[in-house]
Motif scaffolding. Structure first.
Motif, PDB file in Angstrom:
ATOM      1  N   ARG A   3       0.838  -1.191   0.000  1.00 32.23           N
ATOM      2  CA  ARG A   3       0.000   0.000   0.000  1.00 32.23           C
ATOM      3  C   ARG A   3       0.867   1.231   0.000  1.00 32.23           C
ATOM      4  NH1 ARG A   3      -4.860  -1.342   1.593  1.00 32.23           N
ATOM      5  NH2 ARG A   3      -5.308   0.181  -0.003  1.00 32.23           N
ATOM      6  N   ALA A  20      -2.777   4.952   2.370  1.00 32.67           N
ATOM      7  CA  ALA A  20      -3.720   3.954   2.884  1.00 32.67           C
ATOM      8  C   ALA A  20      -3.803   4.008   4.406  1.00 32.67           C
ATOM      9  CB  ALA A  20      -3.303   2.561   2.428  1.00 32.67           C
ATOM     10  N   ASP A  21      -2.718   4.443   5.057  1.00 34.41           N
ATOM     11  CA  ASP A  21      -2.724   4.502   6.526  1.00 34.41           C
ATOM     12  C   ASP A  21      -1.728   5.566   6.980  1.00 34.41           C
ATOM     13  OD1 ASP A  21      -3.097   4.074   9.151  1.00 34.41           O
ATOM     14  OD2 ASP A  21      -2.630   1.935   9.136  1.00 34.41           O
ATOM     15  N   ASP A  47      -1.598   7.486   9.485  1.00 39.97           N
ATOM     16  CA  ASP A  47      -1.229   7.587  10.904  1.00 39.97           C
ATOM     17  C   ASP A  47      -0.072   6.668  11.273  1.00 39.97           C
ATOM     18  OD1 ASP A  47      -3.089   9.511  11.169  1.00 39.97           O
ATOM     19  OD2 ASP A  47      -4.560   8.300  12.240  1.00 39.97           O
ATOM     20  N   ARG A  48       0.248   5.711  10.397  1.00 38.12           N
ATOM     21  CA  ARG A  48       1.417   4.847  10.646  1.00 38.12           C
ATOM     22  C   ARG A  48       2.642   5.324   9.887  1.00 38.12           C
ATOM     23  NH1 ARG A  48      -0.286  -0.979  11.733  1.00 38.12           N
ATOM     24  NH2 ARG A  48       1.181  -1.548  10.131  1.00 38.12           N
ATOM     25  N   THR A  49       2.547   6.525   9.315  1.00 38.71           N
ATOM     26  CA  THR A  49       3.647   7.069   8.523  1.00 38.71           C
ATOM     27  C   THR A  49       4.575   7.876   9.435  1.00 38.71           C
ATOM     28  OG1 THR A  49       2.136   7.237   6.678  1.00 38.71           O
ATOM     29  CG2 THR A  49       4.144   8.522   6.504  1.00 38.71           C
ATOM     30  N   ARG A  88      -9.897   8.842   7.594  1.00 37.46           N
ATOM     31  CA  ARG A  88      -9.441   7.769   8.478  1.00 37.46           C
ATOM     32  C   ARG A  88      -8.272   8.213   9.343  1.00 37.46           C
ATOM     33  NH1 ARG A  88      -7.326   1.915   6.284  1.00 37.46           N
ATOM     34  NH2 ARG A  88      -6.526   1.230   8.270  1.00 37.46           N
ATOM     35  N   SER A  89      -7.504   9.183   8.839  1.00 31.66           N
ATOM     36  CA  SER A  89      -6.271   9.584   9.513  1.00 31.66           C
ATOM     37  C   SER A  89      -6.517  10.735  10.481  1.00 31.66           C
ATOM     38  CB  SER A  89      -5.239  10.003   8.454  1.00 31.66           C
ATOM     39  OG  SER A  89      -4.271  10.840   9.026  1.00 31.66           O
ATOM     40  N   ASP A 101     -13.895   5.406   8.766  1.00 27.63           N
ATOM     41  CA  ASP A 101     -13.447   4.564   7.654  1.00 27.63           C
ATOM     42  C   ASP A 101     -14.535   4.570   6.589  1.00 27.63           C
ATOM     43  OD1 ASP A 101     -12.793   2.517   5.900  1.00 27.63           O
ATOM     44  OD2 ASP A 101     -12.014   1.219   7.483  1.00 27.63           O
ATOM     45  N   HIS A 161      -6.978   3.846  -2.660  1.00 35.25           N
ATOM     46  CA  HIS A 161      -6.167   3.445  -1.504  1.00 35.25           C
ATOM     47  C   HIS A 161      -6.867   2.455  -0.580  1.00 35.25           C
ATOM     48  CE1 HIS A 161      -3.253   6.474  -2.610  1.00 35.25           C
ATOM     49  NE2 HIS A 161      -4.190   7.389  -2.630  1.00 35.25           N
ATOM     50  N   VAL A 162      -8.120   2.102  -0.858  1.00 31.12           N
ATOM     51  CA  VAL A 162      -8.836   1.220   0.070  1.00 31.12           C
ATOM     52  C   VAL A 162      -8.867  -0.209  -0.481  1.00 31.12           C
ATOM     53  CG1 VAL A 162     -10.242   3.180   0.861  1.00 31.12           C
ATOM     54  CG2 VAL A 162     -11.206   1.565  -0.776  1.00 31.12           C
ATOM     55  N   ASP A 163      -9.025  -1.166   0.445  1.00 30.77           N
ATOM     56  CA  ASP A 163      -9.016  -2.583   0.049  1.00 30.77           C
ATOM     57  C   ASP A 163     -10.240  -2.953  -0.767  1.00 30.77           C
ATOM     58  OD1 ASP A 163      -6.624  -3.293   1.162  1.00 30.77           O
ATOM     59  OD2 ASP A 163      -7.479  -3.687   3.140  1.00 30.77           O
TER      60      ASP A 163
END
Ligand code: SAM
Length: 273
Positions: free
Chosen positions: A8, A12-13, A15-17, A86-87, A109, A131-133
């Motif tokens: 991804r 896509a996420d 907040d984990r960056t 989401r972030s 989400d 960016h989403v599944d």
């Protein structure tokens, strides 16, 4: 059936960056908002959604809130915008940039919205579904929260349309292939599937407009295309040794000669629930 997502992009996420990368991506979103080609895409979407005073609109995947602020001005007086992302980090950036207007900033989400059925007159969802599944599930959610007769407006990239000139074509193909995953979404054909997806969900009056963005020099392209942006760190590329350096040399040389060119199609697809 949606394709499996093996790798991804950071979008896509977010907040984990890591913080330095997050700051770069927030700045990138703002630079994209100012880019004339993105402005042209948004103008097309604006004409399709037709925001009007008094409406309640959702900006799903609002990023730094640039569009939400414009929508809030358009729905005044009497209207309101929910800016959802989401972030938490991105929402914080959007809140910091708030300039007045009826906007609620909401974490959520897009695939499982904690929002009531038929609670919006319209939805704007720009460059999020790639960016989403499960884009199908997200579209079902966007349609669910839109009232009967309301409009859902989707804006998304068709990364398979990306093409270059002025650079070695084999090298360009290798870069596009290597970028898929770390720099550009694995789901690289999403833009062109949006019309079918809205029709499948039973929306009517579906309009689909492919907007081909044209970048006549590396500086213009670097704002939207991560593989042209020399500021994107080498570790993000995850490319074989030497590929990034050889490519950026080519891009620089083409820019100096004045014959660099890149094109990318972004689709604007809108339908009535
Ligand atoms: C490329 S940015 C686009 C932001 C904004 N729509 C724009 O055009 O400037 C993608 C945004 O989608 C958000 N996002 C990604 N997956 C999401 C999800 N499942 N639900 C809600 N937002 C999501 C990201 O946090 C990010 O802010």
């Amino acid at each position: 059936m949606e394709p499996a997502q093996l790798e991804r992009t950071p979008f896509a996420d977010l907040d984990r960056t890591p913080p330095a990368m997050l700051a770069m991506l927030v700045a990138a979103l703002e630079a994209m908002s100012r880019h004339p080609e993105i402005r042209r895409v948004r103008h097309t979407a604006w004409e399709a959604l037709r925001p009007a005073p008094g409406q309640r609109l959702l900006d799903a995947g609002c990023g730094t809130g640039d569009v939400a602020r414009e929508l809030a001005a358009a729905v005044a007086p009497g209207g309101a915008v929910v800016a959802l992302d989401r972030s938490e980090a991105t929402l914080a950036a959007a809140r910091e940039r708030h300039q007045g207007g009826e906007i609620s900033y909401v974490a959520g989400d897009i695939g499982a919205l904690d929002l009531a059925d038929e609670s919006f007159d319209g939805v704007w969802c720009e460059r999020v579904l790639q960016h989403v599944d499960d884009p199908g599930r997200a579209i079902a959610e966007l349609a669910r929260v839109t009232r009967t007769g309301g409009r859902v407006c989707l804006v998304d990239t068709d990364w398979t349309s990306l093409a270059f000139d002025g650079v070695d074509s084999a090298l360009a193909r290798a870069v596009i292939e290597h970028a898929r995953g770390p720099l550009t979404p694995v789901q690289d054909d999403l833009g062109r599937t949006l019309r079918r997806r809205l029709l499948d969900h039973g929306l009517c009056d579906v309009t689909a407009t492919p907007v081909t963005c044209y970048f006549p020099d590396p500086a213009s392209a670097a704002v939207v295309l991560p593989m042209i942006n020399a500021g994107v760190p080498e570790e993000t590329w995850k490319a074989p040794a030497g590929l990034r350096a050889a490519w950026l040399d080519q891009v620089r040389a083409a820019g100096e000669r004045g014959d660099f060119l890149a094109v990318l199609t972004i689709w604007v697809v809108c339908g009535t629930v």
